[in-house]
Design a protein around this motif. Structure first.
Motif, short mmCIF file in Angstrom:
data_model
loop_
_atom_site.label_atom_id
_atom_site.label_comp_id
_atom_site.label_asym_id
_atom_site.label_seq_id
_atom_site.Cartn_x
_atom_site.Cartn_y
_atom_site.Cartn_z
N SER A 117 -0.80 3.00 12.75
CA SER A 117 -0.36 2.57 11.42
C SER A 117 0.54 1.35 11.50
N VAL A 118 1.37 1.29 12.54
CA VAL A 118 2.26 0.13 12.69
C VAL A 118 1.45 -1.14 12.91
N ILE A 119 0.42 -1.05 13.80
CA ILE A 119 -0.41 -2.23 14.05
C ILE A 119 -1.20 -2.61 12.80
N VAL A 120 -1.73 -1.60 12.10
CA VAL A 120 -2.43 -1.88 10.84
C VAL A 120 -1.48 -2.55 9.85
N GLY A 121 -0.24 -2.11 9.84
CA GLY A 121 0.74 -2.73 8.95
C GLY A 121 0.96 -4.19 9.29
N ASN A 122 1.05 -4.51 10.58
CA ASN A 122 1.22 -5.91 10.98
C ASN A 122 0.03 -6.74 10.57
N LEU A 123 -1.17 -6.21 10.80
CA LEU A 123 -2.39 -6.93 10.42
C LEU A 123 -2.44 -7.14 8.91
N ALA A 124 -2.19 -6.06 8.16
CA ALA A 124 -2.31 -6.13 6.70
C ALA A 124 -1.26 -7.06 6.09
N GLU A 125 -0.03 -6.98 6.59
CA GLU A 125 1.03 -7.82 6.04
C GLU A 125 0.73 -9.29 6.22
N THR A 126 0.27 -9.67 7.43
CA THR A 126 -0.03 -11.08 7.71
C THR A 126 -1.18 -11.57 6.84
N ALA A 127 -2.25 -10.75 6.78
CA ALA A 127 -3.42 -11.16 5.98
C ALA A 127 -3.08 -11.25 4.50
N ALA A 128 -2.32 -10.27 3.99
CA ALA A 128 -1.96 -10.28 2.57
C ALA A 128 -1.14 -11.51 2.22
N GLU A 129 -0.23 -11.86 3.08
CA GLU A 129 0.60 -13.04 2.83
C GLU A 129 -0.25 -14.30 2.82
N ASP A 130 -1.26 -14.36 3.70
CA ASP A 130 -2.12 -15.55 3.79
C ASP A 130 -3.03 -15.70 2.59
N VAL A 131 -3.44 -14.59 1.96
CA VAL A 131 -4.36 -14.68 0.81
C VAL A 131 -3.62 -14.56 -0.52
N GLY A 132 -2.29 -14.48 -0.51
CA GLY A 132 -1.52 -14.43 -1.75
C GLY A 132 -1.40 -13.06 -2.36
N ALA A 133 -1.69 -12.00 -1.58
CA ALA A 133 -1.51 -10.63 -2.08
C ALA A 133 -0.08 -10.18 -1.81
N ASP A 134 0.23 -8.94 -2.20
CA ASP A 134 1.58 -8.40 -2.01
C ASP A 134 1.72 -7.92 -0.58
N SER A 135 2.32 -8.76 0.27
CA SER A 135 2.42 -8.44 1.69
C SER A 135 3.33 -7.24 1.95
N LEU A 136 4.37 -7.10 1.14
CA LEU A 136 5.29 -5.98 1.33
C LEU A 136 4.60 -4.66 0.99
N LEU A 137 3.82 -4.65 -0.07
CA LEU A 137 3.05 -3.46 -0.43
C LEU A 137 2.02 -3.14 0.64
N ALA A 138 1.38 -4.17 1.17
CA ALA A 138 0.36 -3.96 2.19
C ALA A 138 0.96 -3.31 3.44
N ARG A 139 2.10 -3.78 3.85
CA ARG A 139 2.72 -3.22 5.04
C ARG A 139 3.17 -1.77 4.81
N ALA A 140 3.85 -1.52 3.66
CA ALA A 140 4.33 -0.16 3.38
C ALA A 140 3.16 0.81 3.24
N ALA A 141 2.12 0.40 2.53
CA ALA A 141 0.96 1.29 2.35
C ALA A 141 0.26 1.55 3.68
N ALA A 142 0.22 0.55 4.56
CA ALA A 142 -0.40 0.73 5.87
C ALA A 142 0.34 1.78 6.69
N TYR A 143 1.65 1.82 6.57
CA TYR A 143 2.43 2.81 7.31
C TYR A 143 2.07 4.23 6.88
N TYR A 144 1.66 4.40 5.61
CA TYR A 144 1.44 5.75 5.08
C TYR A 144 -0.04 6.07 4.87
N HIS A 145 -0.93 5.15 5.18
CA HIS A 145 -2.33 5.38 4.81
C HIS A 145 -2.96 6.56 5.53
#
Length: 749
Positions: free
Chosen positions: A532-560
């Motif tokens: 989940s931590v690695i998924v969070g790192n991947l999701a946060e970086t990608a979300a920030e690059d495409v203009g999505a909510d990077s903070l939400l992506a990271r938090a949701a990845a931790y709990y998915h």
């Protein structure tokens, strides 16, 4: 902590029952309730006014003005205008018919006297003649009619007192004004010569008098002058008195007021008098203890809102109109320019609630009538909360709306309105990027700092303000910022739970590894935790690059994948080379267990009060993907063709947002890269592999509802590759000699 958890669950349940609606009917109902509450807050006093004085009453205390006001002194203005109106000349017009009517009355009087005494005399003689008793009436009437002024003095003297009185009554019936019997008796007993003399004297006196102007107000003096003139005549006293009464009775005014012309002159005089302005300065004593209260004092007290009085329907109507226009404009703005807010009733309710809180707070502040609390209206609290929970655009328009609503609360005080609006702007600018709760407190301090200078500048512009007022006002501004920070920080978690909104502060808190559920995952399912931590790192970086909510992506990845905590040993993340429990279960059951981690994750998230956005991502992070391993195994083991793919698919739904889709791609990418046995130091190899995974999900239509474009997908692939390359980069080997030296150095230490 348990109490807070229970409270949040109750708030969530209450919200689902009463606030989770989407129809326009509920939107209209809440809008009407909001409008009614705004009007009530603006129009009703929360407690009775402080004083109830009446004109002429002695004041029991000093009453000072809580603020500076300039108004029209109605009493003084009315007094000056009344004076001008009274001083304006009246317009009179002469009535030329008055003299003719007066003289006609005199002639009619004397004619009636002659006629009635002759008629009475001849009737009396005829009645006394016995031989002609039957024809007496007709003959006597004819005789009386044919004769005129024919009675002699001797004949007149024959009338008894009773007969004179009877003749006087007949004469009084012939005239339309009142003459006493005494005066008529005098005239009736005069011979024709004297009676004619009295008549001529009366006409002369009246003609002389009517040659001048006689106003209605001059009648009394005119009668007095006629009486004096009559009493100076060279006739007997009885005749003078009778003459005086006749002239006094018939005299009339010959000049009459022209109402229209006079009213026009009065109005012209009134219009020339300018309204008297009066200024009452803050701190000025309106009524001193022991003084007798005047009407002017009452007027000032009413204007300042200090005097208890009746309902001011004009004021209430004005506030209703202002409230209706402002509410209508606010609703139109959201409908026209912020569709997302307009379609989300929870957001609209949050906006309405914060507006009501601030306006209600402002209404309470007015009760203190003190410059210190006047500048403590916490508009910035609503601005900060709306910026954190919704957006800065929403906060900006709502701040303007609140500031305009505060205006009628403070009797259209421009200083309060400007301070309220600018404090809100400072709050918005201070929380555009919140990383922790302390940022909200700092935003409040920013408000205090700016308000010190703003309030100071406004106070100095009013040259009539003293230093005491300045110090109190600045003190109120400082407390305003502190109050804003405390209230915003304290209300934020409850508003998040009540309206199911997720702020950046909440997401940062949930991303903290010290969260109970993450600590539990680290102990009970360490493989899933690290995944989940690695998924969070991947999701946060990608979300920030495409203009999505990077903070939400990271938090949701931790709990998915928190659902795996129920059966962690059934997932390869947590098996660590031990016995695989799936070897002893059927493919169908294994697939069911694997699928169930999504449902279990949703239940655990709801039990722990996670935001709805994270719960949605937990539901969607596998979409309707096929659990291919167990599906293929089922196909191999089953000798009958009764295997259905739907039994081996996740229940979905497919990702509905960019963040959910990114987490799906990050999830399968991390798992696939970790399980693949190839050189992970090869950048091109990793990129090709990741592109293949993304392409598969695109072909399977798993990303159709996520709003991701092909350009976004390309950016996501590059972001994933950048992170994975950093994770699996080739480490530089240290020379053997250097290693020995390092070890030696460590030993020496």
């Amino acid at each position: 902590m348990k109490f807070m958890k229970k409270l949040r669950v109750r708030l969530r349940n209450w919200r689902k029952e009463y606030l989770d609606f989407s129809t326009n009917t509920y939107k209209i109902i809440w809008a009407v309730i909001f409008f009614v509450l705004v009007v009530l807050i603006l129009s009703l006093d929360l407690i009775p006014n402080q004083v109830d004085l009446r004109s002429g009453q002695v004041s029991q205390s000093d009453i000072t003005a809580p603020r500076t006001i300039t108004f029209i002194d109605r009493n003084r203005t009315s007094e000056l205008r009344q004076r001008a109106a009274d001083a304006a000349p009246r317009v009179y017009e002469e009535d030329s018919t008055v003299e003719e009517d007066v003289l006609k009355k005199v002639n009619n009087l004397f004619k009636a006297i002659n006629d009635k005494r002759e008629f009475f005399y001849y009737n009396k003689i005829t009645i006394n003649e016995e031989s002609t008793a039957q024809n007496s009436n007709a003959d006597s009437e004819q005789t009386a009619a044919d004769k005129e002024n024919n009675l002699t003095a001797a004949e007149i003297e024959k009338f008894s007192q009773e007969e004179i009185t009877e003749i006087a009554d007949l004469v009084r019936g012939e005239i339309d004004y009142d003459l006493s019997r005494e005066s008529l008796a005098v005239l009736i007993t005069l011979n024709n010569e004297k009676l004619l003399g009295i008549k001529n004297r009366a006409l002369d006196l009246l003609e002389t008098k009517l040659e001048g102007r006689i106003l209605p107000s001059d009648l009394a003096s005119a009668r007095e002058e006629l009486r004096q003139s009559a009493m100076e005549m060279d006739i007997s006293r009885r005749e003078r008195l009778a003459l005086a009464e006749v002239t006094e009775s018939v005299i009339a005014a010959n000049m009459f007021l022209n109402q229209e012309a006079t009213a026009s002159r009065r109005q012209e005089a009134i219009s020339e008098v300018e309204a008297v302005e009066k200024t009452v300065r803050q701190g000025e004593i309106i009524v001193r203890k022991g003084d007798v209260v005047t009407e002017s004092d009452i007027d000032i007290l009413e204007r300042l809102g200090l005097q208890k009085g009746g309902i001011n329907y004009y004021n209430i109507t004005g506030r209703i109109i202002i409230s209706f226009i402002l509410v209508l404009l606010l609703g139109f703005y959201f409908y026209k320019y912020q569709k997302k807010v307009w379609q989300d009733n929870s957001k609209l309710l949050l906006i309405e609630l914060l507006i009501l809180i601030v306006v209600f707070f402002a209404k309470i502040m007015t009760l203190f009538q003190n410059p210190f609390v006047d500048f403590m209206v916490p508009t910035a609290m609503a601005s900060i909360l709306l910026t954190v929970l919704i957006s800065s655009d929403t906060a900006l328009i709502t701040t303007l709306f609140i500031s305009l609503l505060v205006a009628p609360v403070y009797d259209m005080n421009f200083n309060i309105v400007l301070t309220s609006f600018l404090a809100g702007l400072i709050g918005i600018f201070s929380v555009t990027k919140v990383k922790e709760r302390g940022d909200i407190i700092r935003a409040g301090l920013n408000v205090s700092f700016i308000l010190v200078f703003l309030i100071g500048g406004l106070s100095l512009l009013q040259q009539n303000q003293d230093w005491t007022y300045l110090i109190w006002s600045i003190g109120g501004g400082i407390v305003n910022g502190l109050l804003v920070g405390v209230l915003a920080n304290g209300l934020l978690p409850y508003l998040e739970d009540l309206f199911d909104m997720t702020s950046s502060v909440k997401l940062l808190e949930l991303s903290n590894p010290s969260q109970p559920i993450l600590k539990r995952m680290l102990v009970e399912a360490p493989g899933t935790y690290h995944h989940s931590v690695i998924v969070g790192n991947l999701a946060e970086t990608a979300a920030e690059d495409v203009g999505a909510d990077s903070l939400l992506a990271r938090a949701a990845a931790y709990y998915h994948d928190i659902g795996k905590l129920k059966r962690p040993y059934f997932f390869s993340d947590n098996q660590f080379g031990g016995e695989n429990p799936h070897d002893k279960t059927s493919p169908n059951l294994s697939a069911l267990i694997i699928k169930s981690h999504v449902k279990d994750g949703v239940e655990m998230a709801e039990e722990n009060g996670l935001p709805a956005k994270i719960i949605d991502i937990i539901k969607q992070h596998h979409g309707t993907n096929l659990i291919s391993y167990f599906y293929q195994q089922a196909l191999q083991d089953n000798k009958h063709d009764d295997i259905e793919k739907k039994d081996f698919r996740y229940d979905g739904p497919k990702p509905q947002s960019k963040e959910a889709a990114i987490i799906m791609l990050a999830d399968i990418t991390e798992a696939a890269i970790r399980s693949k046995n190839f050189n992970k130091n090869n950048h091109d190899r990793i990129e090709g592999f990741v592109r293949g995974l993304v392409k598969d999900k695109l072909i399977e239509n798993q990303l159709d509802q996520s709003n991701l474009t092909l350009s976004d997908l390309d950016t996501i692939v590059k972001s994933f590759v950048k992170v994975l390359t950093g994770i699996y980069h080739q480490r530089v080997e240290y020379p053997e000699k250097l290693l020995k030296e390092m070890k030696g150095g460590n030993n020496s230490d």
